[in-house]
Design a protein around this motif. Structure first.
Motif, mmCIF file in Angstrom:
data_model
loop_
_atom_site.group_PDB
_atom_site.id
_atom_site.type_symbol
_atom_site.label_atom_id
_atom_site.label_comp_id
_atom_site.label_asym_id
_atom_site.label_seq_id
_atom_site.Cartn_x
_atom_site.Cartn_y
_atom_site.Cartn_z
ATOM 1 N N THR A 1 13.149 9.950 11.710
ATOM 2 C CA THR A 1 14.273 9.008 11.643
ATOM 3 C C THR A 1 14.150 7.969 10.530
ATOM 4 N N GLY A 2 13.102 8.046 9.723
ATOM 5 C CA GLY A 2 12.950 7.069 8.653
ATOM 6 C C GLY A 2 11.714 7.295 7.814
ATOM 7 N N VAL A 3 11.333 6.241 7.114
ATOM 8 C CA VAL A 3 10.190 6.297 6.212
ATOM 9 C C VAL A 3 9.533 4.920 6.166
ATOM 10 N N VAL A 4 8.213 4.906 6.071
ATOM 11 C CA VAL A 4 7.477 3.665 5.863
ATOM 12 C C VAL A 4 6.958 3.697 4.436
ATOM 13 N N ARG A 5 7.303 2.690 3.661
ATOM 14 C CA ARG A 5 6.833 2.588 2.277
ATOM 15 C C ARG A 5 5.747 1.526 2.220
ATOM 16 N N VAL A 6 4.627 1.887 1.610
ATOM 17 C CA VAL A 6 3.457 1.016 1.558
ATOM 18 C C VAL A 6 3.173 0.661 0.106
ATOM 19 N N TYR A 7 2.977 -0.625 -0.157
ATOM 20 C CA TYR A 7 2.712 -1.133 -1.499
ATOM 21 C C TYR A 7 1.386 -1.886 -1.499
ATOM 22 N N ARG A 8 0.727 -1.908 -2.657
ATOM 23 C CA ARG A 8 -0.548 -2.601 -2.778
ATOM 24 C C ARG A 8 -0.545 -3.465 -4.040
ATOM 25 N N ARG A 9 -1.113 -4.682 -3.903
ATOM 26 C CA ARG A 9 -1.218 -5.579 -5.057
ATOM 27 C C ARG A 9 -2.331 -6.587 -4.806
ATOM 28 N N SER A 10 -3.323 -6.601 -5.665
ATOM 29 C CA SER A 10 -4.413 -7.589 -5.644
ATOM 30 C C SER A 10 -5.076 -7.738 -4.275
ATOM 31 N N GLY A 11 -5.377 -6.626 -3.632
ATOM 32 C CA GLY A 11 -6.042 -6.663 -2.339
ATOM 33 C C GLY A 11 -5.115 -6.829 -1.152
ATOM 34 N N TYR A 12 -3.822 -7.054 -1.387
ATOM 35 C CA TYR A 12 -2.843 -7.183 -0.316
ATOM 36 C C TYR A 12 -2.109 -5.863 -0.137
ATOM 37 N N VAL A 13 -1.811 -5.525 1.109
ATOM 38 C CA VAL A 13 -1.046 -4.335 1.438
ATOM 39 C C VAL A 13 0.227 -4.792 2.139
#
Length: 122
Positions: free
Chosen positions: A43-55
């Motif tokens: 029913t959907g999608v989870v998009r995961v991003y990363r930047r400088s140790g943060y998710v």
């Protein structure tokens, strides 16, 4: 006259954006950084991003615009989960944790569909 032409041009350009493109742009603008993972489910999608140790993560439904139950959560190993859940029409999240080099567990849901990553390194 020039102002009217500018308004017509801008409105014409906005009509060229497809719903899928607008949905991706909305999720991308919610989280900064590079896309690290995409977790798809029925029913959907989870998009995961990363930047400088943060998710950062957002859950986006396959059918946006309708208010429905959605959730997204991230838990860095050794920490507590950060959760956003409720009735939304466009997305759940963004939620952000400082993971450093630790593994994270990401979960997302839209309606009756859901996904869980298990412990992963982004």
């Amino acid at each position: 006259m020039a102002l009217a032409l500018a308004v017509l041009t801008a409105s014409g350009m906005l009509s060229l954006v497809s719903p899928g493109t607008a949905e991706a742009a909305s999720a991308a603008s919610a989280c900064s950084g590079r896309k690290a993972k995409t977790l798809t489910f029925s029913t959907g999608v989870v998009r995961v991003y990363r930047r400088s140790g943060y998710v950062c993560a957002v859950t986006v439904p396959k059918r946006p615009g309708v208010r429905q139950w959605m959730s997204v959560s991230i838990r860095a190993r050794g920490g507590r989960p950060v959760v956003d859940k409720g009735l939304f029409s466009k997305r759940a999240g963004p939620v952000t944790v400082h993971a450093g080099r630790r593994q994270v567990w990401i979960q997302g849901a839209v309606g009756r569909g859901s996904v869980s990553s298990g412990w992963i390194r982004c």
